[in-house]
Design a protein around this motif. Structure first.
Motif, short mmCIF file in Angstrom:
data_model
loop_
_atom_site.label_atom_id
_atom_site.label_comp_id
_atom_site.label_asym_id
_atom_site.label_seq_id
_atom_site.Cartn_x
_atom_site.Cartn_y
_atom_site.Cartn_z
N ALA A 120 0.76 -1.24 -0.06
CA ALA A 120 0.10 0.02 -0.09
C ALA A 120 0.91 1.27 -0.09
O ALA A 120 0.58 2.18 -0.77
CB ALA A 120 -0.80 -0.03 1.34
N ASP A 162 0.77 4.30 -2.73
CA ASP A 162 0.78 5.69 -2.29
C ASP A 162 1.75 6.39 -2.64
O ASP A 162 1.69 7.67 -3.23
CB ASP A 162 0.61 5.53 -0.59
CG ASP A 162 -0.79 5.16 -0.15
OD1 ASP A 162 -1.45 4.59 -1.10
OD2 ASP A 162 -0.86 5.29 1.11
N GLN A 174 -10.00 1.33 -10.44
CA GLN A 174 -10.65 0.91 -9.26
C GLN A 174 -9.54 0.89 -8.18
O GLN A 174 -9.78 1.41 -6.95
CB GLN A 174 -11.05 -0.27 -9.12
CG GLN A 174 -12.62 -0.44 -9.79
CD GLN A 174 -12.29 -0.47 -11.53
OE1 GLN A 174 -11.09 -0.72 -11.69
NE2 GLN A 174 -13.32 -0.18 -12.31
N ALA A 175 -8.32 0.45 -8.25
CA ALA A 175 -7.38 0.35 -7.18
C ALA A 175 -6.70 1.78 -6.98
O ALA A 175 -6.58 2.17 -6.06
CB ALA A 175 -6.07 -0.46 -7.78
N SER A 182 -8.76 4.47 -7.27
CA SER A 182 -9.62 5.03 -6.21
C SER A 182 -9.45 4.90 -4.77
O SER A 182 -9.46 5.82 -3.90
CB SER A 182 -11.25 4.68 -6.52
OG SER A 182 -11.40 5.02 -7.81
N LYS A 183 -9.23 3.66 -4.66
CA LYS A 183 -8.76 3.21 -3.09
C LYS A 183 -7.42 3.96 -2.59
O LYS A 183 -7.44 4.62 -1.69
CB LYS A 183 -8.64 1.70 -3.15
CG LYS A 183 -9.48 0.77 -2.75
CD LYS A 183 -9.08 -0.61 -2.54
CE LYS A 183 -10.19 -1.54 -2.60
NZ LYS A 183 -9.74 -2.93 -2.73
N THR A 238 -8.21 7.60 -1.85
CA THR A 238 -9.40 7.90 -0.82
C THR A 238 -8.38 7.83 0.30
O THR A 238 -8.54 8.67 1.41
CB THR A 238 -10.24 6.73 -0.69
OG1 THR A 238 -11.18 6.67 -1.88
CG2 THR A 238 -10.98 6.65 0.40
N ARG A 239 -7.22 6.79 0.29
CA ARG A 239 -6.23 6.88 1.27
C ARG A 239 -5.54 8.12 1.47
O ARG A 239 -5.21 8.56 2.67
CB ARG A 239 -5.29 5.68 1.07
CG ARG A 239 -5.15 4.96 2.46
CD ARG A 239 -4.62 3.48 1.93
NE ARG A 239 -3.62 3.36 0.73
CZ ARG A 239 -3.72 2.29 0.24
NH1 ARG A 239 -4.60 1.41 0.18
NH2 ARG A 239 -2.97 2.40 -0.85
#
Ligand SMILES: [Zn+2]
Length: 369
Positions: free
Chosen positions: A14, A18, A45-46, A48-49, A52-53
């Motif tokens: 992750a 990022d 989609q990935a 988007s996650k 969001t983080r």
């Protein structure tokens, strides 16, 4: 290092995603989900996650939208440069120069004071802390830590200045990181001046300097390397220390014990006012580095280079043209650092940012502690 959070393998993945999004956003232009998906080779989609983080942590924000036809408009995102800050200090035998930088590495403010080389270590630490506190008053955003760049030898893992063999070197063995951390209660990073400078240049221009050398001419001559995207340290954190490679057999004596070292010859030429000879020494060092480690970009920086930048750039370009003429496919670009006197201080600040938001080192090499 001092502020490492315990992370598991999933956190690292992750963290890498990022960091990769932040690296694209750091280039300045607002970015769209599709562009990020392309750049990172993952699904929208990935992305988007990940976004969001990053938005939850205040590192990214929405930045308008545009329509390129029928359907839903495309949302754009930007890095929130002002959300984080880091302080960078450049310590030499005569001067302390400090900056506070935002998340993109841009300098918000700077300070400079003279330093007495005979200053006892506790007083020196008090000077460093005072400058850090002054700089911390500028800008807003979370203050992540303090980076210190200084001429080597430095042990970046232990945060200790190794110092010169000279008995007059009162700073030798000083645990600068631990002392400053105690004083400021902030994470502190200590590293070689040239390495801090290279991290800073790479942070501001992500992807440009994946195979690069930064050659620094200040009170000495040094270099640092980034190969295949990773900063190279070596067994004793001395990788790239070109100052003590020999450019002239039976040349001038050097404090290291050998003769004809690049640093001794370079400083003597400058001292004698022979800028062309100094530039040729530097050019020889650059060509040898290119031959040895195969970089495609060389960044030149430091006060001695800025003072004579035209003759230096010309000599380096001429040496590379001639030295690589037989191999046309070897293309090497020579750049002058754009950071001027902030180069090392800004780089030291960027090392703090890199530690927090750069690609996790575990994915590209061994964790350094
Ligand atoms: Zn030497």
């Amino acid at each position: 290092m001092s502020a490492v959070r315990p992370t598991g393998p999933l956190d690292r993945v992750a963290g890498a995603h990022d960091a990769a999004v932040l690296a694209v956003a750091r280039r300045g232009e607002p970015v769209a989900r599709a562009g990020l998906a392309d750049a990172l080779q993952v699904t929208p989609q990935a992305i988007s996650k990940i976004l969001t983080r990053l938005i939850d942590r205040g590192l990214m924000a929405e930045s308008g939208s545009f329509s390129s036809g029928p359907g839903k408009p495309t949302t754009l995102y930007r890095i929130v440069a002002e959300s984080r800050r880091a302080i960078g200090l450049h310590l030499t035998r005569s001067r302390l120069h400090g900056v506070v930088a935002d998340l993109t590495g841009q300098v918000l403010d700077r300070r400079s004071v003279g330093i007495d080389p005979a200053r006892p270590v506790p007083a020196l630490i008090a000077d460093l802390a005072e400058m850090a506190r002054e700089l911390a008053r500028h800008g807003r955003g979370e203050l992540l830590g303090v980076g210190v760049g200084m001429p080597g030898p430095v042990d970046p893992v232990e945060g200790v200045y190794g110092g010169s063999a000279s008995s007059a070197d009162g700073w030798r063995g000083a645990p600068i990181r631990a002392l400053l951390l105690e004083e400021l209660a902030l994470p502190v990073h200590l590293d070689h001046d040239s390495r801090a400078a290279l991290v800073g240049e790479s942070w501001s221009q992500p992807g440009l300097l994946d195979n690069a050398a930064l050659v620094l001419a200040e009170e000495g001559l040094g270099a640092s390397l980034r190969l295949d995207g990773a900063i190279v340290r070596g067994a004793h954190s001395q990788a790239g220390e070109v100052g003590h490679t020999v450019v002239r057999m039976d040349g001038l004596p050097c404090p290291c014990g050998r003769r004809g070292c690049a640093q001794a010859e370079y400083l003597a030429a400058l001292e004698a006012g022979d800028q062309e000879l100094a530039a040729r020494v530097l050019a020889t060092v650059v060509l040898d580095l290119v031959r040895l480690v195969d970089v495609d970009r060389v960044v030149l920086g430091g006060r001695a280079v800025y003072a004579h930048h035209r003759v230096t750039m010309e000599a380096v370009r001429a040496a590379l043209d001639e030295g690589l003429r037989a191999e046309a496919r070897l293309h090497v670009e020579v750049l002058l650092s754009t950071r001027g006197i902030d180069l090392i201080a800004a780089g030291a600040a960027c090392q703090v940012l890199e530690h927090e938001y750069g690609l996790p080192t575990a994915l590209v090499g061994p964790e350094t502690g």
